[in-house]
Design an enzyme around this catalytic site. Structure first.
Site, PDB file in Angstrom:
ATOM      1  N   LYS A  59       0.805  -1.235   0.000  1.00 52.03           N
ATOM      2  CA  LYS A  59       0.000   0.000   0.000  1.00 52.03           C
ATOM      3  C   LYS A  59       0.836   1.283   0.000  1.00 52.03           C
ATOM      4  O   LYS A  59       0.406   2.293  -0.541  1.00 52.03           O
ATOM      5  CB  LYS A  59      -0.920   0.021   1.224  1.00 52.03           C
ATOM      6  CG  LYS A  59      -2.141  -0.873   1.098  1.00 52.03           C
ATOM      7  CD  LYS A  59      -2.977  -0.724   2.355  1.00 52.03           C
ATOM      8  CE  LYS A  59      -4.355  -1.301   2.211  1.00 52.03           C
ATOM      9  NZ  LYS A  59      -5.219  -0.955   3.334  1.00 52.03           N
ATOM     10  N   ASP A  86     -10.363   3.990   1.796  1.00 51.88           N
ATOM     11  CA  ASP A  86     -10.698   3.690   3.201  1.00 51.88           C
ATOM     12  C   ASP A  86     -11.308   4.914   3.899  1.00 51.88           C
ATOM     13  O   ASP A  86     -12.153   4.779   4.776  1.00 51.88           O
ATOM     14  CB  ASP A  86      -9.447   3.253   3.976  1.00 51.88           C
ATOM     15  CG  ASP A  86      -9.095   1.795   3.714  1.00 51.88           C
ATOM     16  OD1 ASP A  86      -9.971   1.046   3.255  1.00 51.88           O
ATOM     17  OD2 ASP A  86      -7.942   1.416   3.967  1.00 51.88           O
TER      18      ASP A  86
HETATM   19  P1  NAP Z   1      -1.104  -2.587  10.655  1.00 55.87           P
HETATM   20  O1  NAP Z   1      -0.642  -1.491   9.756  1.00 55.87           O
HETATM   21  O2  NAP Z   1      -0.261  -3.799  10.828  1.00 55.87           O
HETATM   22  O3  NAP Z   1      -1.346  -1.913  12.117  1.00 55.87           O
HETATM   23  C1  NAP Z   1      -1.785  -2.667  13.205  1.00 55.87           C
HETATM   24  C2  NAP Z   1      -1.710  -1.843  14.480  1.00 55.87           C
HETATM   25  O4  NAP Z   1      -2.173  -2.704  15.545  1.00 55.87           O
HETATM   26  C3  NAP Z   1      -0.312  -1.393  14.889  1.00 55.87           C
HETATM   27  O5  NAP Z   1      -0.407  -0.209  15.631  1.00 55.87           O
HETATM   28  C4  NAP Z   1       0.170  -2.548  15.786  1.00 55.87           C
HETATM   29  O6  NAP Z   1       1.103  -2.169  16.763  1.00 55.87           O
HETATM   30  C5  NAP Z   1      -1.114  -2.895  16.497  1.00 55.87           C
HETATM   31  N1  NAP Z   1      -1.066  -4.281  16.955  1.00 55.87           N
HETATM   32  C6  NAP Z   1      -0.908  -5.391  16.189  1.00 55.87           C
HETATM   33  N2  NAP Z   1      -0.910  -6.500  16.969  1.00 55.87           N
HETATM   34  C7  NAP Z   1      -1.040  -6.055  18.252  1.00 55.87           C
HETATM   35  C8  NAP Z   1      -1.088  -6.709  19.507  1.00 55.87           C
HETATM   36  N3  NAP Z   1      -0.987  -8.041  19.619  1.00 55.87           N
HETATM   37  N4  NAP Z   1      -1.218  -5.952  20.625  1.00 55.87           N
HETATM   38  C9  NAP Z   1      -1.310  -4.613  20.539  1.00 55.87           C
HETATM   39  N5  NAP Z   1      -1.272  -3.921  19.362  1.00 55.87           N
HETATM   40  C10 NAP Z   1      -1.146  -4.643  18.235  1.00 55.87           C
HETATM   41  O7  NAP Z   1      -2.525  -3.141  10.221  1.00 55.87           O
HETATM   42  P2  NAP Z   1      -3.707  -2.301   9.508  1.00 55.87           P
HETATM   43  O8  NAP Z   1      -3.568  -2.380   8.045  1.00 55.87           O
HETATM   44  O9  NAP Z   1      -3.771  -0.978  10.169  1.00 55.87           O
HETATM   45  O10 NAP Z   1      -5.002  -3.203   9.878  1.00 55.87           O
HETATM   46  C11 NAP Z   1      -5.429  -3.316  11.206  1.00 55.87           C
HETATM   47  C12 NAP Z   1      -6.814  -3.965  11.287  1.00 55.87           C
HETATM   48  O11 NAP Z   1      -7.769  -3.177  10.596  1.00 55.87           O
HETATM   49  C13 NAP Z   1      -6.897  -5.365  10.684  1.00 55.87           C
HETATM   50  O12 NAP Z   1      -7.668  -6.152  11.561  1.00 55.87           O
HETATM   51  C14 NAP Z   1      -7.636  -5.151   9.387  1.00 55.87           C
HETATM   52  O13 NAP Z   1      -8.390  -6.282   8.995  1.00 55.87           O
HETATM   53  C15 NAP Z   1      -8.557  -4.009   9.766  1.00 55.87           C
HETATM   54  N6  NAP Z   1      -8.996  -3.226   8.588  1.00 55.87           N
HETATM   55  C16 NAP Z   1     -10.309  -3.182   8.305  1.00 55.87           C
HETATM   56  C17 NAP Z   1     -10.756  -2.451   7.221  1.00 55.87           C
HETATM   57  C18 NAP Z   1     -12.221  -2.426   6.874  1.00 55.87           C
HETATM   58  O14 NAP Z   1     -12.550  -2.049   5.741  1.00 55.87           O
HETATM   59  N7  NAP Z   1     -13.118  -2.744   7.775  1.00 55.87           N
HETATM   60  C19 NAP Z   1      -9.844  -1.745   6.426  1.00 55.87           C
HETATM   61  C20 NAP Z   1      -8.474  -1.781   6.757  1.00 55.87           C
HETATM   62  C21 NAP Z   1      -8.059  -2.543   7.856  1.00 55.87           C
HETATM   63  P3  NAP Z   1       2.700  -2.256  16.494  1.00 55.87           P
HETATM   64  O15 NAP Z   1       2.997  -1.165  15.515  1.00 55.87           O
HETATM   65  O16 NAP Z   1       3.270  -2.050  17.849  1.00 55.87           O
HETATM   66  O17 NAP Z   1       2.961  -3.626  15.938  1.00 55.87           O
END
Ligand code: NAP
Length: 286
Positions: A71, A107
């Site tokens: 992305k 998004d």
């Molecule tokens: P990302 O860039 O990997 O970010 C994830 C965030 O969550 C980071 O701040 C990470 O912290 C934190 N995190 C991950 N595992 C953790 C844990 N075990 N404990 C505490 N914090 C944790 O992922 P993303 O792309 O933002 O996506 C995140 C979520 O949003 C996913 O579940 C995805 O399916 C959902 N999403 C949904 C939509 C929708 O259309 N509904 C769209 C986009 C994303 P660190 O940086 O410390 O690792």
């Protein structure tokens, strides 16, 4: 009306086999009479991203969606970037106009449309965002665009939360904190909305939830989890039991898809067909 014109689309990521986008878009294309439109998984390793983008240009793909891990890296290979995608620093949709590739981030449209559908007005609200990753950036930009009063990012890593807040300081009152800190707990007490953007609670780890005390939220605060699988995460179940209104990530997913479809075709998709297809595949995946 049936169209015999051939147009190709896909979703670019690695790994990408789990994505339900091909099923959802194909169902919507069929419903609209676009019988020769295709949509496929495009599994591309990071090292080959440039060649893949040039290949899609050469093959005259009309458009493609972009997911993890491309992305952000894809921005440098595109000819133009929409303003939302530029601020967020991530692209999830690319449209090809005669060889000119433009990147968008739908998004933001998805999250704001999902909040509007849930009758939540972000203007002037106090918001808490859990997590400081890619989705948090889109949520944060959406809230800034709508002039939220005060936005607090809570994360396990306060350095990342502060870095994200710093990127958006010129757009609003944004702060990044450790979600275990007293300052964070105090700000929870005046929140109108709490939005989880971490994957905690996502299938298959459905017993996880962010380590925060939901009871600190004022009565009536909306608890929003952008996870869509499962439809009710442990966070939402707990919030519901405490009497808070809740919202899951399904509407955001569908509404960002609606916006990508509009950018690809110039038309709105049949949302009933998209929703039904997503429901069917999520049930079979659960
Ligand atoms: P990302 O860039 O990997 O970010 C994830 C965030 O969550 C980071 O701040 C990470 O912290 C934190 N995190 C991950 N595992 C953790 C844990 N075990 N404990 C505490 N914090 C944790 O992922 P993303 O792309 O933002 O996506 C995140 C979520 O949003 C996913 O579940 C995805 O399916 C959902 N999403 C949904 C939509 C929708 O259309 N509904 C769209 C986009 C994303 P660190 O940086 O410390 O690792």
């Amino acid at each position: 009306m049936v169209s015999l014109e051939i147009k190709n689309f896909g979703i670019l990521g690695y790994p990408v086999g789990h994505s339900l986008s091909p099923q959802i878009y194909k169902a919507a294309f069929k419903a609209a009479g676009f019988t020769n439109y295709s949509y496929i998984h495009l599994q591309v390793h990071s090292a080959k991203l440039y060649f893949a983008v040039e290949g899609l240009r050469g093959l005259d793909f009309r458009g493609f969606n972009v997911t993890i891990p491309h992305k952000t890296n894809i921005l440098k290979y595109l000819d133009a970037i929409d303003s939302d995608a530029m601020v967020i620093g991530a692209v999830n949709t690319v449209v090809n106009d005669g060889g000119m590739l433009t990147g968008y981030n739908t998004d933001v449209v998805g999250i704001l449309a999902a909040l509007a559908e849930a009758d939540f007005l972000p203007e002037g609200c106090n918001a808490i965002i859990l997590g400081a990753g890619g989705a948090a950036r889109a949520v944060l930009w959406g809230l800034c665009k709508k002039r939220a009063e005060c936005i607090t990012i809570g994360a396990r890593n306060p350095i990342k939360a502060q870095a994200l807040a710093n990127d958006f300081l010129s757009y609003g009152h944004v702060e990044g904190l450790d979600w275990n800190s007293d300052d964070f707990k105090e700000l929870m007490q005046s929140a109108d909305i709490l939005i989880n953007t971490t994957p905690l609670g996502m299938f298959p780890n459905v017993d996880d939830m962010p380590p925060i005390d939901l009871k600190l939220l004022p009565e009536g605060a909306l608890v929003y989890d952008i996870i869509y699988n499962p439809a009710e995460t442990k966070l939402l179940k707990t919030a519901k039991e405490l009497g808070y209104p809740t919202l899951n990530g399904l509407s955001m997913l569908l509404l960002q898809g609606q916006e990508s479809y509009r950018l690809f075709t110039g038309q709105l998709p049949n949302m009933k067909v998209m929703t039904k297809t997503l429901d069917k595949f999520l049930k079979s995946n659960a």
